[in-house]
Design an enzyme around this catalytic site. Structure first.
Site, PDB file in Angstrom:
ATOM      1  CD  GLU A  44      21.442  37.100 -14.525  1.00  0.00           C
ATOM      2  OE1 GLU A  44      21.286  36.919 -13.307  1.00  0.00           O
ATOM      3  OE2 GLU A  44      22.098  36.330 -15.252  1.00  0.00           O
ATOM      4  CG  HIS A 210      25.655  39.056 -14.932  1.00  0.00           C
ATOM      5  ND1 HIS A 210      26.660  38.310 -15.494  1.00  0.00           N
ATOM      6  CD2 HIS A 210      24.488  38.494 -15.321  1.00  0.00           C
ATOM      7  CE1 HIS A 210      26.097  37.324 -16.195  1.00  0.00           C
ATOM      8  NE2 HIS A 210      24.792  37.415 -16.110  1.00  0.00           N
ATOM      9  CG  ASP A 333      21.225  33.997 -17.360  1.00  0.00           C
ATOM     10  OD1 ASP A 333      21.525  35.000 -18.033  1.00  0.00           O
ATOM     11  OD2 ASP A 333      22.065  33.314 -16.755  1.00  0.00           O
TER      12      ASP A 333
HETATM   13 MN    MN Z   1      23.200  36.042 -16.858  1.00  0.00          MN
END
Ligand code: MN
Length: 372
Positions: A44, A210, A333
């Site tokens: 991600e 998301h 992330d």
């Molecule tokens: Mn994210």
């Protein structure tokens, strides 16, 4: 609207991000480069494109869409946060690869940063998604083995989304799709979006849901104290999206559809006992619900979760027990969170070595069709 109130909430959200970012740098100094005994595929990982930021600049002139709009304008603004973050989002070349090398990340599965193209009008969203997918595919070609990518789509236009989904997989060689939760307050379980679910199933690629901000109509209770953002509001929004999919029956209709949720499943795994129990109770007493199986059946069969921004060993061990090792993917992330902290957490986790390998790479290779 009370301007001071809005700005207060925004300052709270910003404060939380600045603290995280500063903490990330401190933590980075405290975490050594991870060992090279795993192939680390981070799933991600955010990027931005010039057309997307141009789009944010344009909507900023006339459109008010709550917390999402605030965040897009932060990225364009003249703050220390933006000066640090925006260039890192735009870099999907040598600079990012150098950072990955420094942090022990082998591959990033890239996705257009939230809220993607979903604030834009349908025509603009379709065009910017397409252009951004081309930029993404180009970066993947230039750095073989280092990047994979999720295609941006414009859910407001399901028909044209399906065309782009097909192009993204069969022409550009991308690995899945990204949708930033609701689109104008609507969710993927609604029938108008079924062509998108059907296409993802037929193409055998997952949709990553998301977070983005709650719709404007639900946002008021979350505005104080900076709760609208990543501390809580994003999980309420995205977890609700996941629950709608689980309870709606779309997984009876599309049994091979795969949905991915970040942040250890946006709270859903924690609620398995209670929602199965209450679903059965309601069905028995009031005849509601038409699922063929208990909701948790679909959570295990049709959903995967990632570790993005949730580097907590107790949560990991719980999710491993409830969902199994085949349903969890590693994610950092980047650039919002620290790569090394994400790796140090999983490296040190007291879980079976074989599970760690699945979480770091095996599950991502399988679900995104990444070469081993
Ligand atoms: Mn994210």
């Amino acid at each position: 609207m009370n301007r001071r109130h809005v700005l207060g909430g925004l300052a709270g959200a910003l404060g939380a991000m600045a603290t995280l970012s500063a903490a990330g740098r401190t933590i980075e100094a405290g975490f050594p480069k991870p060992s090279s005994r795993y192939r680390r595929i981070a799933t991600e990982e955010a990027f931005a494109t010039p057309p997307q930021l141009d789009g944010f600049r344009d909507i900023g002139k006339f459109l008010a869409q709550g917390a999402d709009l605030s965040f897009t304008q932060i990225l364009l603004g003249d703050s220390d946060y933006a000066r640090d973050m925006t260039p890192r989002l735009l870099d999907i070349g040598a600079g990012r690869v150098a950072q990955m090398d420094a942090d022990g990340v082998d591959m990033q599965v890239l996705s257009l940063t939230s809220p993607g193209v979903q604030l834009f009008s349908p025509d603009t969203a379709v065009a910017i998604a397409r252009e951004s997918n081309d930029i993404l595919a180009d970066a993947i070609r230039k750095h073989p083995g280092r990047f994979a990518g999720l295609a941006a789509i414009a859910p407001h236009d399901a028909r044209r989304s399906v065309t782009e989904m097909d192009r993204a997989i069969n022409r550009l060689g991308l690995n899945g799709f990204i949708v930033n939760s609701h689109t104008n307050g609507e969710y993927l379980d609604e029938e108008k979006f079924w062509p998108i679910l059907e296409a993802a199933e037929a193409l055998d690629r997952p949709i990553y849901i998301h977070p983005r901000s709650l719709p404007e109509t639900s946002l008021a209770p979350f505005r104080p104290y900076g709760l609208a953002g990543a501390s809580w509001g994003y999980a309420v929004e995205t977890g609700t999206h996941g629950m709608r999919l689980l309870f709606s029956g779309v997984f009876d209709r599309f049994p091979n559809l795969k949905i991915i949720l970040g942040h250890m499943g946006e709270g859903i795994p924690y609620w398995v006992y209670r929602f199965d129990h209450m679903y059965a109770t309601a069905k028995r007493n009031w005849g509601t619900g038409s699922l063929k199986e208990a909701p948790s059946f679909y959570l295990k069969r049709n959903m995967l979760i990632t570790t993005s921004g949730m580097f907590s060993e107790p949560v990991l061990r719980y999710c491993l027990e409830v969902l199994g090792a085949d349903n969890i993917l590693w994610a950092a992330d980047y650039p919002y969170q620290d790569n090394r902290e994400a790796a140090a957490f999983l490296d040190a986790a007291r879980i079976p070595e074989a599970d760690k390998v699945k979480i770091y790479s095996g599950n991502a290779e399988r679900v995104f069709h990444i070469k081993t």
